[in-house]
Structure formats: C-alpha cells, structure tokens
Design an enzyme around this catalytic site. Sequence first.
Site, PDB file in Angstrom:
ATOM      1  N   TYR A   1      -4.572  -0.932   4.113  1.00 16.58           N
ATOM      2  CA  TYR A   1      -3.539  -0.207   3.364  1.00 16.58           C
ATOM      3  C   TYR A   1      -4.178   0.674   2.302  1.00 16.58           C
ATOM      4  CZ  TYR A   1       0.719   0.603   0.626  1.00 16.58           C
ATOM      5  OH  TYR A   1       1.770   1.187  -0.044  1.00 16.58           O
TER       6      TYR A   1
ATOM      7  N   SER B   1       0.035   5.299  -3.311  1.00 15.14           N
ATOM      8  CA  SER B   1       0.322   4.000  -3.908  1.00 15.14           C
ATOM      9  C   SER B   1      -0.807   3.607  -4.835  1.00 15.14           C
ATOM     10  CB  SER B   1       0.471   2.940  -2.807  1.00 15.14           C
ATOM     11  OG  SER B   1       0.493   1.627  -3.344  1.00 15.14           O
TER      12      SER B   1
END
Length: 326
Positions: free
Chosen positions: A184, A158
């Site tokens: 994350y 990501s």
Amino acid sequence: MTQIFGAHSTTEDVLSGVSLKGKRVLVTGVSAGLGIETARALAAHGAQVVGAARNLTKAENATAQVRMDAERAGGTFELVTLDLADLSSVRACADQLNAVGLPFDLVIANAGVMATPFGHTKDGFETQFGTNHLGHFVLVNRIAGLMHAGARLVSLASSGHRFADVDLKDPNFEHTHYEPFIGYGRSKTANILFAVAFDARHRARGVRATAVHPGGILTELARHMPAGAIEAMVAQVNEQAAAEGKPPFQFKTIPQGAATSVWAGVVAEADAVGGHYCEDCQVSPVVPDDQPISLVSQGVRSYALDPAHAEALWAKSEEMVGEKFS
C-alpha cells in the site's frame, strides 16, 4: 486561498458560495465512500460530473443522492465503466471519454484498494501498485488531451506513503517478501510521484496536478484488513499521542475526508498546490526521510516529492504498461 480551512472542514465548508456551473469533472471510484461524496459535493454546486466505477450496478444504487443534488443545483451526473485492475478496461474507458471529446476541468483519481492479500491485476501487476498507480497512470495520460488550460489533476494519496518508497527494481514483489501495508505504501508514494511528474509535464500549458491525503476515515477501503486491526492501529497511535501530550486520534467523517480533494481541485490557488502534497485542506510540510513521524502527524516524506524520483517512476511505469506518454 484567503479563507483557512482545516482537518474538520467539510466539502460544504470549502465549497460554500462556490458555483461550479459549466465545469466538467471526472471522479474515479464513485461506488463507495469518498468517491460518492466527492461527486455529490461537486454536482451539488452545479458541476457536470462523470463518475467512473468497476461495478456500475453498485454505483447506480450508491449515487442516488448525487443525482438528486445534481438536479437541484443544475449539475449533471453520469457513469462510465472503469476497472483499474484491467488495462483493457482502462483503455476502453479513455477511448469512450475521448470519443465524446468534451474537456475536463478537473480529474480526481480517487479510486483505490488498501492492504489487499498478495495478488495480481489482470495484466500481472501486484494488485495495489497495478490498481492504485498504473491504472490511473494510463487513464489520466490517455485523456490528458481533454484537460485544457486551467484544468487540474488531484491524485488521492495517503499518509500511508510513509510505509514505503516505491521499489523500481521489484515493483511486483517478485523478489521481496510481500507485506500488505508495504504494498500500500509503495502505491501511495507512486500516486504522489505521479502528480509531481504530471505537473512538471503540463504546467507550461496551464494544467496542474497535486496529491492529497484525505485523512483517516472509516470506509470500505479497509475491507481487506483483519478483524481488530484498525482498533489495534488506533490504540498504538493514541498511546504515542498520549506520550507526546497530544489528544487522541479521531476519524474524520466522509464529508471531512473528501474536503481536501475538492479544496485542492477547485478552491486553492493552482500555483499553491501544483506539484505538492496536501492534507487537512492545506499544503503539507516536507518531513526529512530520517526524521521520525507518526501515522497521523502532518507531513510528506521528501522521497515522495523528489522530481528525479518521479521521472524514474514515470519511465518504469511506461515500461510496465507498454506505452509512452509525453
């Protein structure tokens, strides 16, 4: 890679005219979002797809279209149980796949969680690092013997890797204040570094690995975010875009989001994507760590592709899971 694809390309665009008959693929996370579309697109072009999910009942209900498209195209689709937050489940899944013994031409490590509240996996790892990275680290390495020459690994990363580099001294936030998007970011950086290290280990035998960013898509991945958080992030991005004279941000559709995974897995040249980070169906440029970059700009931070850093993460991951992988 004679045809140029981009941010608006869909799975059907990149797979147009491509036959995947005889190809066997593993896709993790097929109970929602990108995993379903990735599996559907591949099966719809004749691939034999094995989908992995924690909740098989949910996955069965969610993949009805996958089965229909597979049947029409001469592909197949089956499910296996996989809970990435429980290494006993990960190892059992790998054992099941190895017992079948059929090779994989493509493994897409798609499943993951985002911005979760602070917590731990069954094995005591911070939830995001344990689920997104360590679960796939063990699964893929345990089935690496099923990946023969010409096979590829696609690791879903990501642009969120820009939030944080991995912290090899404190991966479980035992001494660091926990922030959901820092966790994350660490896990997504780890997904890229894993692809770099896996590619380095296996390229000599013709197996390549790449990491991909699917883009901004509205899926169940955002279920842990508080109400209004996504809207606030988009507003901030658009404010910056307007200041730079750029158009406002637009979310991708799920078929557009899954396009880079299938492009990197079966369309792009292996040597072009191996060991790299891809987005919008292209290999991304490296952006120096000290250069400003917005959340939606193209590019990968250099720390996420550093080979020595990737090796250090590999060693730490082996230590954490208690297994050695060549």
